[in-house]
Design an enzyme around this catalytic site. Structure first.
Site, PDB file in Angstrom:
ATOM      1  N   TYR A 194      16.373  29.931   9.560  1.00  0.00           N
ATOM      2  CA  TYR A 194      15.156  30.641   9.963  1.00  0.00           C
ATOM      3  C   TYR A 194      15.022  30.706  11.485  1.00  0.00           C
ATOM      4  O   TYR A 194      15.300  29.726  12.175  1.00  0.00           O
ATOM      5  CB  TYR A 194      13.924  29.935   9.399  1.00  0.00           C
ATOM      6  CG  TYR A 194      13.690  30.172   7.928  1.00  0.00           C
ATOM      7  CD1 TYR A 194      13.529  31.458   7.432  1.00  0.00           C
ATOM      8  CD2 TYR A 194      13.616  29.100   7.048  1.00  0.00           C
ATOM      9  CE1 TYR A 194      13.297  31.672   6.077  1.00  0.00           C
ATOM     10  CE2 TYR A 194      13.388  29.303   5.694  1.00  0.00           C
ATOM     11  CZ  TYR A 194      13.227  30.585   5.221  1.00  0.00           C
ATOM     12  OH  TYR A 194      12.997  30.785   3.897  1.00  0.00           O
ATOM     13  N   LYS A 210       0.845  -1.202   0.000  1.00  0.00           N
ATOM     14  CA  LYS A 210       0.000   0.000   0.000  1.00  0.00           C
ATOM     15  C   LYS A 210       0.881   1.254   0.000  1.00  0.00           C
ATOM     16  O   LYS A 210       2.078   1.180   0.321  1.00  0.00           O
ATOM     17  CB  LYS A 210      -0.934  -0.015   1.208  1.00  0.00           C
ATOM     18  CG  LYS A 210      -0.240  -0.074   2.562  1.00  0.00           C
ATOM     19  CD  LYS A 210      -1.240  -0.395   3.674  1.00  0.00           C
ATOM     20  CE  LYS A 210      -0.524  -0.441   5.017  1.00  0.00           C
ATOM     21  NZ  LYS A 210      -1.420  -0.909   6.107  1.00  0.00           N
TER      22      LYS A 210
HETATM   23  C1  LIG Z   1      -0.654  -1.882   6.799  1.00  0.00           C
HETATM   24  C2  LIG Z   1      -1.261  -3.203   7.093  1.00  0.00           C
HETATM   25  C3  LIG Z   1      -0.457  -4.350   7.145  1.00  0.00           C
HETATM   26  C4  LIG Z   1       1.064  -4.284   7.114  1.00  0.00           C
HETATM   27  O1  LIG Z   1       1.492  -3.754   8.359  1.00  0.00           O
HETATM   28  P1  LIG Z   1       3.039  -3.627   8.730  1.00  0.00           P
HETATM   29  O2  LIG Z   1       3.025  -3.219  10.149  1.00  0.00           O
HETATM   30  O3  LIG Z   1       3.611  -2.570   7.840  1.00  0.00           O
HETATM   31  O4  LIG Z   1       3.662  -4.945   8.500  1.00  0.00           O
HETATM   32  C5  LIG Z   1      -1.088  -5.579   7.269  1.00  0.00           C
HETATM   33  N1  LIG Z   1      -2.428  -5.660   7.375  1.00  0.00           N
HETATM   34  C6  LIG Z   1      -3.235  -4.581   7.371  1.00  0.00           C
HETATM   35  C7  LIG Z   1      -4.700  -4.740   7.503  1.00  0.00           C
HETATM   36  C8  LIG Z   1      -2.671  -3.312   7.236  1.00  0.00           C
HETATM   37  O5  LIG Z   1      -3.464  -2.230   7.246  1.00  0.00           O
END
Ligand SMILES: *Cc1c(COP(=O)(O)O)cnc(C)c1O
Length: 376
Positions: free
Chosen positions: A262, A38
């Site tokens: 800054y 994702k």
């Molecule tokens: C993001 C996510 C994962 C992966 O999680 P990590 O902690 O990055 O391994 C797995 N399952 C779901 C439902 C997620 O939202």
């Protein structure tokens, strides 16, 4: 190495991603590991990471959104037969045709989605694949307990659905002693037993390290593939994937009493050498790291002095070898040459008061991206 045309270089080691995937698969065996891609593979490029993992044998991928699934399906250059792409955020009414056309598997998160997907299957007069996500205590996505009760009592609502997976997600897997882990495990077992037989999946990266009880039939690691530590309570078992190098644009001497950047937030109490590097918060180098953290140059720490600005940071390079503290030279901001002296994702996240996930997904678009390995 040729001088980069841009002010920073992001090197992404696809062989390291594959080594991480294999290591996690050894831990979960006999259950296989999927890969969570994702948010463009946590900022690293799903179009590169996906095919590299597929060539290593990964057959199950997860993304959050429909558009990510469509892009990944195209990058994998394979029709639906070989690889499953699960879409975590579920399927909206308007998206059903696209899911079907691209062979994407929705994670159905409520009874309304279940009913509409089953209805769509009836209309097409064939079975449609889906995962069913049940909530076990995260209270984010997935069937709430009351909806699970109703579905368990009316299993015919799943008619027309090829149930590929029953899944849930852990809220506290990075804290092995947290009581919610056990509670979610128990609720998940109970839920799966009340539903039609299907493969089950509970663990993401950290959940894999909670032990075999959590592995079920499929693990879903994301961040550990990309080199972050899934076991924050102990040493990182994963291989470094990301190296971020920023280019020195200018070097100057400052006298005692002068300030930098800054707000004049940093005042020098003795003469120093300052290097200005072409990376800033517009590149995802978070402003919260102002006057904290730093870089590594020739094996020596070069602390950030002053505020992180949009396109620039300023480093104190007084302790670095003089021949290296000059324009055109690259400093290590994340990761390093493998000597262990680079700054880890965890270090950089701590500097900015955040977590490695946010450091990775914030990585900017102005870097020259170099991919290593991933072939064959
Ligand atoms: C993001 C996510 C994962 C992966 O999680 P990590 O902690 O990055 O391994 C797995 N399952 C779901 C439902 C997620 O939202």
């Amino acid at each position: 190495m040729s001088e980069p045309s841009l002010a920073a270089v992001l090197t992404i080691d696809l062989d390291a991603v594959r080594a991480n995937w294999r290591l996690l698969g050894e831990r979960t065996r006999p259950a296989p590991c999927a890969a969570v891609l994702k948010a463009n593979a946590y900022g690293l490029g799903a179009a590169r990471v996906g095919p590299a993992l597929a060539r290593a044998g990964c057959r199950q991928f997860f993304v959050a959104q429909l558009a990510e699934g469509v892009a990944l399906r195209q990058a994998l250059r394979d029709k639906t037969a070989n690889t499953s792409i699960f879409v975590l955020n579920g399927v909206m009414e308007s998206e059903r045709l696209s899911f079907e056309a691209h062979g994407l598997v929705p994670c159905l998160n409520d009874l309304g989605q279940v009913d509409r997907w089953a209805q769509f299957a009836r209309r097409l007069e064939r079975k449609l694949p889906a995962a069913l996500q049940v909530d076990t205590g995260m209270n984010r996505l997935g069937l709430p307990a009351a909806e699970l009760d109703r579905l368990a009592g009316e299993p015919e609502r799943l008619a027309g659905i090829d149930l590929r997976l029953v899944m849930s997600h852990l809220a506290c897997a990075d804290e092995p002693d947290h009581p919610l882990n056990r509670r979610q495990l128990d609720r998940f077992r109970t839920a799966a037993a009340r539903l039609p037989a299907a493969r089950a999946s509970l663990a993401a990266s950290s959940g894999i390290f909670l032990g075999p009880d959590f592995h079920f039939d499929l693990a879903r690691p994301g961040v550990a593939l990309y080199g972050a530590n899934p076991t924050p309570w102990t040493a990182n078992p994963m291989t470094q994937v990301v190296r971020l190098q920023g280019k020195i644009l200018q070097v100057r001497s400052v006298d005692r009493g002068e300030t930098v950047g800054y707000g004049a937030s940093h005042r020098f109490i003795r003469p120093r050498r300052i290097a200005t590097v072409g990376v800033g918060y517009a590149d995802g180098f978070l402003r919260a790291a102002s006057d904290r953290g730093g870089a590594v140059l020739g094996g020596v720490a070069a602390p950030i002095v002053g505020r992180v600005s949009m396109d620039l940071i300023t480093l104190d390079v007084s302790d670095a070898p003089e021949e290296l503290a000059r324009p055109g030279v690259l400093v290590d901001l994340i990761g390093g040459d493998g000597s262990g002296r680079g700054r880890s994702l965890e270090d950089v996240a701590a500097d900015a008061g955040t977590i490695p996930y946010e450091i990775l997904t914030a990585l900017g678009q102005r870097y020259e991206r170099r991919y290593l390995g991933g072939i064959g």
